[in-house]
Design a protein around this motif. Structure first.
Motif, PDB file in Angstrom:
ATOM      1  N   ARG A 111       9.329 -61.372  12.064  1.00  0.00           N
ATOM      2  CA  ARG A 111       9.917 -61.152  11.099  1.00  0.00           C
ATOM      3  C   ARG A 111      10.876 -62.277  10.608  1.00  0.00           C
ATOM      4  O   ARG A 111      11.117 -62.954  11.531  1.00  0.00           O
ATOM      5  CB  ARG A 111      10.839 -59.946  11.309  1.00  0.00           C
ATOM      6  CG  ARG A 111      10.008 -58.515  11.564  1.00  0.00           C
ATOM      7  CD  ARG A 111      11.260 -57.374  11.922  1.00  0.00           C
ATOM      8  NE  ARG A 111      11.727 -57.050  10.451  1.00  0.00           N
ATOM      9  CZ  ARG A 111      11.055 -56.271   9.569  1.00  0.00           C
ATOM     10  NH1 ARG A 111       9.857 -55.524   9.895  1.00  0.00           N
ATOM     11  NH2 ARG A 111      11.772 -55.629   8.361  1.00  0.00           N
ATOM     12  N   ASN A 165      14.071 -63.920   8.777  1.00  0.00           N
ATOM     13  CA  ASN A 165      15.492 -63.787   8.545  1.00  0.00           C
ATOM     14  C   ASN A 165      16.057 -64.298   7.580  1.00  0.00           C
ATOM     15  O   ASN A 165      16.092 -65.699   7.629  1.00  0.00           O
ATOM     16  CB  ASN A 165      16.091 -63.544   9.951  1.00  0.00           C
ATOM     17  CG  ASN A 165      15.770 -62.496  10.824  1.00  0.00           C
ATOM     18  OD1 ASN A 165      15.922 -61.234  10.617  1.00  0.00           O
ATOM     19  ND2 ASN A 165      15.295 -62.998  11.938  1.00  0.00           N
ATOM     20  N   TRP A 199      13.377 -60.890  -4.127  1.00  0.00           N
ATOM     21  CA  TRP A 199      12.964 -60.796  -2.843  1.00  0.00           C
ATOM     22  C   TRP A 199      12.435 -59.446  -2.283  1.00  0.00           C
ATOM     23  O   TRP A 199      11.377 -59.184  -1.885  1.00  0.00           O
ATOM     24  CB  TRP A 199      13.735 -61.456  -1.902  1.00  0.00           C
ATOM     25  CG  TRP A 199      14.308 -62.837  -2.104  1.00  0.00           C
ATOM     26  CD1 TRP A 199      13.514 -63.769  -2.830  1.00  0.00           C
ATOM     27  CD2 TRP A 199      15.432 -63.546  -1.558  1.00  0.00           C
ATOM     28  NE1 TRP A 199      14.140 -65.023  -2.811  1.00  0.00           N
ATOM     29  CE2 TRP A 199      15.329 -64.887  -2.163  1.00  0.00           C
ATOM     30  CE3 TRP A 199      16.552 -63.281  -1.033  1.00  0.00           C
ATOM     31  CZ2 TRP A 199      16.240 -65.681  -1.979  1.00  0.00           C
ATOM     32  CZ3 TRP A 199      17.628 -64.134  -0.636  1.00  0.00           C
ATOM     33  CH2 TRP A 199      17.476 -65.473  -1.140  1.00  0.00           C
ATOM     34  N   LEU A 200      13.404 -58.495  -2.633  1.00  0.00           N
ATOM     35  CA  LEU A 200      13.239 -56.951  -2.200  1.00  0.00           C
ATOM     36  C   LEU A 200      12.074 -56.360  -2.602  1.00  0.00           C
ATOM     37  O   LEU A 200      11.249 -55.624  -2.303  1.00  0.00           O
ATOM     38  CB  LEU A 200      14.248 -56.161  -2.394  1.00  0.00           C
ATOM     39  CG  LEU A 200      15.668 -56.545  -1.668  1.00  0.00           C
ATOM     40  CD1 LEU A 200      16.761 -55.881  -1.992  1.00  0.00           C
ATOM     41  CD2 LEU A 200      15.349 -56.148  -0.045  1.00  0.00           C
ATOM     42  N   PRO A 230       7.744 -55.841   3.026  1.00  0.00           N
ATOM     43  CA  PRO A 230       8.038 -55.763   4.617  1.00  0.00           C
ATOM     44  C   PRO A 230       7.965 -57.099   5.296  1.00  0.00           C
ATOM     45  O   PRO A 230       7.321 -57.901   4.847  1.00  0.00           O
ATOM     46  CB  PRO A 230       7.316 -54.628   5.273  1.00  0.00           C
ATOM     47  CG  PRO A 230       6.050 -54.789   4.271  1.00  0.00           C
ATOM     48  CD  PRO A 230       6.611 -54.980   2.916  1.00  0.00           C
ATOM     49  N   HIS A 232      10.691 -59.010   6.110  1.00  0.00           N
ATOM     50  CA  HIS A 232      11.735 -59.914   5.792  1.00  0.00           C
ATOM     51  C   HIS A 232      12.931 -59.039   5.931  1.00  0.00           C
ATOM     52  O   HIS A 232      13.182 -58.078   5.341  1.00  0.00           O
ATOM     53  CB  HIS A 232      11.753 -60.358   4.503  1.00  0.00           C
ATOM     54  CG  HIS A 232      10.368 -61.224   4.142  1.00  0.00           C
ATOM     55  ND1 HIS A 232       9.264 -60.783   3.874  1.00  0.00           N
ATOM     56  CD2 HIS A 232      10.192 -62.593   4.235  1.00  0.00           C
ATOM     57  CE1 HIS A 232       8.243 -61.614   3.763  1.00  0.00           C
ATOM     58  NE2 HIS A 232       9.133 -63.166   3.920  1.00  0.00           N
ATOM     59  N   ASP A 233      14.026 -59.602   6.597  1.00  0.00           N
ATOM     60  CA  ASP A 233      15.312 -59.085   6.926  1.00  0.00           C
ATOM     61  C   ASP A 233      16.184 -59.900   6.190  1.00  0.00           C
ATOM     62  O   ASP A 233      16.326 -61.189   6.216  1.00  0.00           O
ATOM     63  CB  ASP A 233      15.651 -58.964   8.350  1.00  0.00           C
ATOM     64  CG  ASP A 233      14.576 -57.743   8.981  1.00  0.00           C
ATOM     65  OD1 ASP A 233      14.235 -56.868   8.418  1.00  0.00           O
ATOM     66  OD2 ASP A 233      14.520 -57.761  10.190  1.00  0.00           O
ATOM     67  N   TYR A 234      17.382 -59.197   5.551  1.00  0.00           N
ATOM     68  CA  TYR A 234      18.403 -60.021   4.964  1.00  0.00           C
ATOM     69  C   TYR A 234      19.695 -59.847   5.190  1.00  0.00           C
ATOM     70  O   TYR A 234      20.317 -58.564   5.669  1.00  0.00           O
ATOM     71  CB  TYR A 234      18.367 -59.709   3.542  1.00  0.00           C
ATOM     72  CG  TYR A 234      16.932 -59.798   2.916  1.00  0.00           C
ATOM     73  CD1 TYR A 234      16.524 -61.021   2.547  1.00  0.00           C
ATOM     74  CD2 TYR A 234      16.104 -58.703   2.884  1.00  0.00           C
ATOM     75  CE1 TYR A 234      15.071 -61.179   2.037  1.00  0.00           C
ATOM     76  CE2 TYR A 234      14.705 -58.893   2.632  1.00  0.00           C
ATOM     77  CZ  TYR A 234      14.366 -60.132   1.996  1.00  0.00           C
ATOM     78  OH  TYR A 234      13.209 -60.234   1.337  1.00  0.00           O
ATOM     79  N   ASN A 257      10.272 -50.833   5.084  1.00  0.00           N
ATOM     80  CA  ASN A 257      10.334 -51.494   6.491  1.00  0.00           C
ATOM     81  C   ASN A 257      11.091 -52.914   6.403  1.00  0.00           C
ATOM     82  O   ASN A 257      10.555 -54.163   6.203  1.00  0.00           O
ATOM     83  CB  ASN A 257       8.981 -52.010   6.782  1.00  0.00           C
ATOM     84  CG  ASN A 257       8.693 -52.526   8.170  1.00  0.00           C
ATOM     85  OD1 ASN A 257       9.824 -52.521   8.979  1.00  0.00           O
ATOM     86  ND2 ASN A 257       7.663 -53.330   8.429  1.00  0.00           N
ATOM     87  N   TYR A 258      12.457 -52.901   5.997  1.00  0.00           N
ATOM     88  CA  TYR A 258      12.924 -54.180   5.891  1.00  0.00           C
ATOM     89  C   TYR A 258      14.536 -53.754   6.652  1.00  0.00           C
ATOM     90  O   TYR A 258      14.886 -52.597   6.850  1.00  0.00           O
ATOM     91  CB  TYR A 258      13.322 -54.609   4.538  1.00  0.00           C
ATOM     92  CG  TYR A 258      14.289 -53.734   3.727  1.00  0.00           C
ATOM     93  CD1 TYR A 258      15.543 -54.231   3.496  1.00  0.00           C
ATOM     94  CD2 TYR A 258      14.246 -52.508   3.264  1.00  0.00           C
ATOM     95  CE1 TYR A 258      16.427 -53.444   2.869  1.00  0.00           C
ATOM     96  CE2 TYR A 258      14.844 -51.727   2.634  1.00  0.00           C
ATOM     97  CZ  TYR A 258      16.123 -52.186   2.090  1.00  0.00           C
ATOM     98  OH  TYR A 258      17.041 -51.400   1.557  1.00  0.00           O
ATOM     99  N   ARG A 259      15.278 -54.730   6.827  1.00  0.00           N
ATOM    100  CA  ARG A 259      16.775 -54.494   7.200  1.00  0.00           C
ATOM    101  C   ARG A 259      17.628 -55.367   6.205  1.00  0.00           C
ATOM    102  O   ARG A 259      17.417 -56.507   5.885  1.00  0.00           O
ATOM    103  CB  ARG A 259      17.007 -54.958   8.584  1.00  0.00           C
ATOM    104  CG  ARG A 259      18.276 -55.023   9.001  1.00  0.00           C
ATOM    105  CD  ARG A 259      18.508 -55.155  10.618  1.00  0.00           C
ATOM    106  NE  ARG A 259      20.027 -55.271  10.994  1.00  0.00           N
ATOM    107  CZ  ARG A 259      20.006 -55.942  12.270  1.00  0.00           C
ATOM    108  NH1 ARG A 259      18.991 -56.123  13.091  1.00  0.00           N
ATOM    109  NH2 ARG A 259      21.393 -55.909  12.703  1.00  0.00           N
ATOM    110  N   LEU A 260      18.700 -54.726   5.569  1.00  0.00           N
ATOM    111  CA  LEU A 260      19.474 -55.518   4.506  1.00  0.00           C
ATOM    112  C   LEU A 260      20.903 -55.025   5.249  1.00  0.00           C
ATOM    113  O   LEU A 260      21.257 -53.872   5.059  1.00  0.00           O
ATOM    114  CB  LEU A 260      19.292 -54.879   3.331  1.00  0.00           C
ATOM    115  CG  LEU A 260      20.206 -55.334   2.076  1.00  0.00           C
ATOM    116  CD1 LEU A 260      20.305 -56.736   1.865  1.00  0.00           C
ATOM    117  CD2 LEU A 260      19.656 -54.771   0.852  1.00  0.00           C
TER     118      LEU A 260
END
Length: 276
Positions: A4, A6, A23-24, A29, A31-33, A54-57
């Protein structure tokens, strides 16, 4: 398994928020931010309703609060110019040589970015424009010598997520980029205003004139997306001895238009250089 990526975004204002939205929506999926922004309202406004699962923000209120528990692939500095150096220095706890630092602040050169941190030498400057708010930015970037091909590819992907992106070979070219695509939307808006005013003088109502003038700019832009050669399109819509030919002749010959555009770009470029 693909690792992934970041991304740290410093600033979720108008342009930073537009980038995050792009980006979103476009990167999907994987990519985490982490978004650094003191205003939770601006942060919430930058998050679109339709985003991948499937991401983290995460949001933090200062650069010092960015977690260092995972490798940071890219830092995007969407801050005021005078805050760039401070932000880079404050991120040293999570920046590594593999991290590419990208600034969209006008007037802050690569040398000043490099002097702000020893954590990475991979520095990129990029100039998006207001079209990023709708995913239609016209952006350009310059990569320092320390940027690897993979870092350059990541930077390019981040800006292609919000529109067209091209690289320039010299950092000084960013002054001309700022004059053309950075300030350029205002030139088109001004011409659109002038066309609407002229239409009102010809007898159309204000509402009708505004709608047709704006719609014409949009349709012309869409045509240029399909065929980015304005000369070909101009010739296509200009019949010999027709109404379009008469209107173009009244605007003056092509040399006059080039001189007018040249004066606008030269003035904007000069101002960009003075602000550096």
């Amino acid at each position: 398994m693909i690792r992934r990526r970041n991304i740290v975004l410093v600033g979720a204002g108008r342009m930073g928020g537009a980038l995050l939205t792009g980006w979103l929506r476009a990167l999907g999926p994987g990519h985490d931010y982490v978004v650094v922004d003191r205003s939770s309202r601006e942060f919430r406004g930058a998050v679109p309703s339709a985003i991948p699962d499937n991401y983290r923000l995460d949001r933090v209120s200062s650069v010092e609060a960015v977690p260092n528990d995972r490798r940071v692939d890219a830092v995007v500095l969407a801050t005021k110019p005078h805050q760039v150096a401070e932000a880079l220095a404050g991120l040293e706890h999570c920046i590594e040589p593999e991290t590419v630092a990208i600034s969209i602040a006008a007037g802050i050169g690569i040398d000043r970015m490099l002097s702000a941190t020893d954590a990475t030498r991979a520095m990129v400057r990029a100039m998006p424009n207001i079209g990023a708010m709708l995913g239609h930015s016209a952006s350009a970037g310059f990569a320092a010598e320390g940027v690897s091909p993979s870092q350059k590819a990541l930077a390019e992907a981040l800006f292609k997520a919000v529109g067209t992106f091209v690289w320039v070979s010299r950092e000084d070219d960013l002054h001309a980029v700022t004059a053309l695509s950075g300030s350029g939307p205002a030139y088109y808006f001004a011409f659109c205003e002038a066309m609407a005013e002229a239409a009102v003088a010809e007898g159309l109502s204000r509402d009708v004139a505004n709608a047709l003038a704006a719609g014409t700019v949009v349709s012309a832009g869409r045509l240029l997306e399909e065929n980015p050669d304005p000369a070909v399109l101009r010739e296509t819509v200009t019949s010999p001895n027709g109404t379009t030919a008469a209107g173009l002749a009244a605007l003056g010959d092509s040399d006059q238009l080039v001189r007018m555009a040249g004066k606008a770009l030269a003035a904007a470029r000069k101002r960009s250089m003075a602000m550096s």
